[in-house]
Design a protein around this motif. Structure first.
Motif, PDB file in Angstrom:
ATOM      1  N   SER A   1     -41.629   2.231  86.482  1.00  0.00           N
ATOM      2  CA  SER A   1     -42.480   1.822  85.399  1.00  0.00           C
ATOM      3  C   SER A   1     -42.372   2.751  84.068  1.00  0.00           C
ATOM      4  O   SER A   1     -42.168   2.181  82.911  1.00  0.00           O
ATOM      5  CB  SER A   1     -43.865   1.481  85.701  1.00  0.00           C
ATOM      6  OG  SER A   1     -43.839   0.610  86.712  1.00  0.00           O
ATOM      7  N   VAL A   2     -42.601   4.027  84.460  1.00  0.00           N
ATOM      8  CA  VAL A   2     -42.542   4.965  83.176  1.00  0.00           C
ATOM      9  C   VAL A   2     -40.976   4.954  82.780  1.00  0.00           C
ATOM     10  O   VAL A   2     -40.823   5.056  81.578  1.00  0.00           O
ATOM     11  CB  VAL A   2     -42.807   6.325  83.715  1.00  0.00           C
ATOM     12  CG1 VAL A   2     -42.536   7.405  82.950  1.00  0.00           C
ATOM     13  CG2 VAL A   2     -44.387   6.395  84.127  1.00  0.00           C
TER      14      VAL A   2
ATOM     15  N   THR B   1     -41.718  -5.114  83.417  1.00  0.00           N
ATOM     16  CA  THR B   1     -42.777  -4.305  84.013  1.00  0.00           C
ATOM     17  C   THR B   1     -43.714  -5.282  84.941  1.00  0.00           C
ATOM     18  O   THR B   1     -44.255  -4.735  85.766  1.00  0.00           O
ATOM     19  CB  THR B   1     -43.486  -3.772  82.869  1.00  0.00           C
ATOM     20  OG1 THR B   1     -44.223  -4.774  81.781  1.00  0.00           O
ATOM     21  CG2 THR B   1     -42.763  -2.817  81.887  1.00  0.00           C
TER      22      THR B   1
ATOM     23  N   ARG C   1     -40.045  -5.811  77.063  1.00  0.00           N
ATOM     24  CA  ARG C   1     -39.798  -5.653  78.380  1.00  0.00           C
ATOM     25  C   ARG C   1     -40.939  -6.081  79.199  1.00  0.00           C
ATOM     26  O   ARG C   1     -41.309  -5.425  80.581  1.00  0.00           O
ATOM     27  CB  ARG C   1     -39.287  -4.263  78.429  1.00  0.00           C
ATOM     28  CG  ARG C   1     -38.030  -3.951  77.974  1.00  0.00           C
ATOM     29  CD  ARG C   1     -37.805  -2.569  77.804  1.00  0.00           C
ATOM     30  NE  ARG C   1     -36.403  -2.159  77.137  1.00  0.00           N
ATOM     31  CZ  ARG C   1     -35.915  -0.857  76.689  1.00  0.00           C
ATOM     32  NH1 ARG C   1     -36.730   0.129  77.093  1.00  0.00           N
ATOM     33  NH2 ARG C   1     -34.695  -0.951  76.133  1.00  0.00           N
ATOM     34  N   VAL C   2     -41.521  -7.168  79.015  1.00  0.00           N
ATOM     35  CA  VAL C   2     -42.818  -7.267  79.670  1.00  0.00           C
ATOM     36  C   VAL C   2     -42.718  -7.803  80.868  1.00  0.00           C
ATOM     37  O   VAL C   2     -43.253  -7.763  82.152  1.00  0.00           O
ATOM     38  CB  VAL C   2     -43.747  -8.420  78.875  1.00  0.00           C
ATOM     39  CG1 VAL C   2     -44.945  -8.801  79.711  1.00  0.00           C
ATOM     40  CG2 VAL C   2     -44.202  -8.022  77.376  1.00  0.00           C
TER      41      VAL C   2
ATOM     42  N   GLY D   1     -40.427   2.152  80.514  1.00  0.00           N
ATOM     43  CA  GLY D   1     -41.090   2.246  79.338  1.00  0.00           C
ATOM     44  C   GLY D   1     -40.707   3.180  78.620  1.00  0.00           C
ATOM     45  O   GLY D   1     -40.477   3.043  77.248  1.00  0.00           O
ATOM     46  N   GLY D   2     -39.925   4.193  79.134  1.00  0.00           N
ATOM     47  CA  GLY D   2     -39.371   5.248  78.173  1.00  0.00           C
ATOM     48  C   GLY D   2     -37.738   4.915  77.944  1.00  0.00           C
ATOM     49  O   GLY D   2     -37.267   5.924  77.273  1.00  0.00           O
TER      50      GLY D   2
END
Length: 238
Positions: free
Chosen positions: A145-146, A64, A60-61, A149-150
């Protein structure tokens, strides 16, 4: 209060007109976006589709990175707002010089120190409001963003309702961040109308209506909106 000149009451009337249009347009766009197609509603659909695709990607670069690019734009405007506020505070200490320069402009009428301070303070209030909106948008993009990421990794065989629930939650947070950023941008547009107040309250009131018309056209009837609403189906040539 009867000691105030007539021009001062005219300034207050123009300021009231500006306040009604400023708050009224923000309220109108918020309510109208749930009823008709506009940039905010269409972009929310795009964000939902984006998050649905993100949930099925192992790497998932790119997601982000996209959020980071959005954050950079918000950071730029937040920093610029602070510079503008510093310049406005400087103007408060240069009242006589500014009044002398403005008196040389066509269609302008002589300003008193109180009238000049009222104009500058109005601009300061607007940019303080914009700064809070930009910084809150920046924090919300950090939340996005968090959440990315989660977010768990799904496959196409997983429950569609579960994927949709995760995508809706992240997309809604991203849309809230975008809406706060848009509100800050609208404040910049309306601050341009306040510059017309330096010349005349009539110019101020007319420019406020022009800003509302421009914003409405861009958000509810622009070519960009029509393009975003176009079907993704590509016609096959025979």
């Amino acid at each position: 209060m009867s000691a105030f000149p007539t021009s001062f009451w005219f300034d207050l009337l123009a300021l009231l007109w500006f306040t009604l249009l400023f708050n009224g347009y923000i309220y109108y766009t918020k309510k109208r976006s749930y009823q008709v197609t506009c940039l905010a509603s269409v972009m929310h659909l795009y964000r939902t589709e984006w998050m649905k695709e993100m949930l099925t990607r192992d790497v998932r670069v790119s997601d982000t990175t996209t959020v980071a690019n959005l954050e950079r734009g918000v950071t730029f405007f937040a920093s610029t707002t602070m510079l503008v506020l510093a310049g406005l505070m400087t103007l408060l200490s240069r009242t006589e010089t500014a009044i002398t320069l403005l008196s040389e402009l066509p269609m302008s009428h002589p300003l008193t120190a109180l009238e000049w301070d009222l104009r500058v303070v109005t601009l300061m209030v607007l940019f303080v409001y914009a700064f809070f909106k930009f910084t809150w948008s920046l924090r919300q993009y950090g939340f996005v963003s968090v959440m990315i990421g989660g977010a768990p990794l799904f496959t196409n065989q997983d429950d569609e309702r579960l994927i949709q629930a995760h995508a809706n939650r992240i997309a809604k947070t991203a849309s809230m961040a975008a809406n706060n950023f848009n509100t800050g941008l609208r404040t910049y547009y309306f601050s341009i109308a306040v510059l017309g107040w330096m010349i005349s309250p009539w110019v101020f009131m007319v420019l406020t209506m022009v800003v509302v018309w421009i914003l409405y056209r861009r958000e509810f009837a622009s070519s960009t909106l029509n393009t975003l609403m176009m079907s993704s189906e590509i016609p096959v040539s025979k």
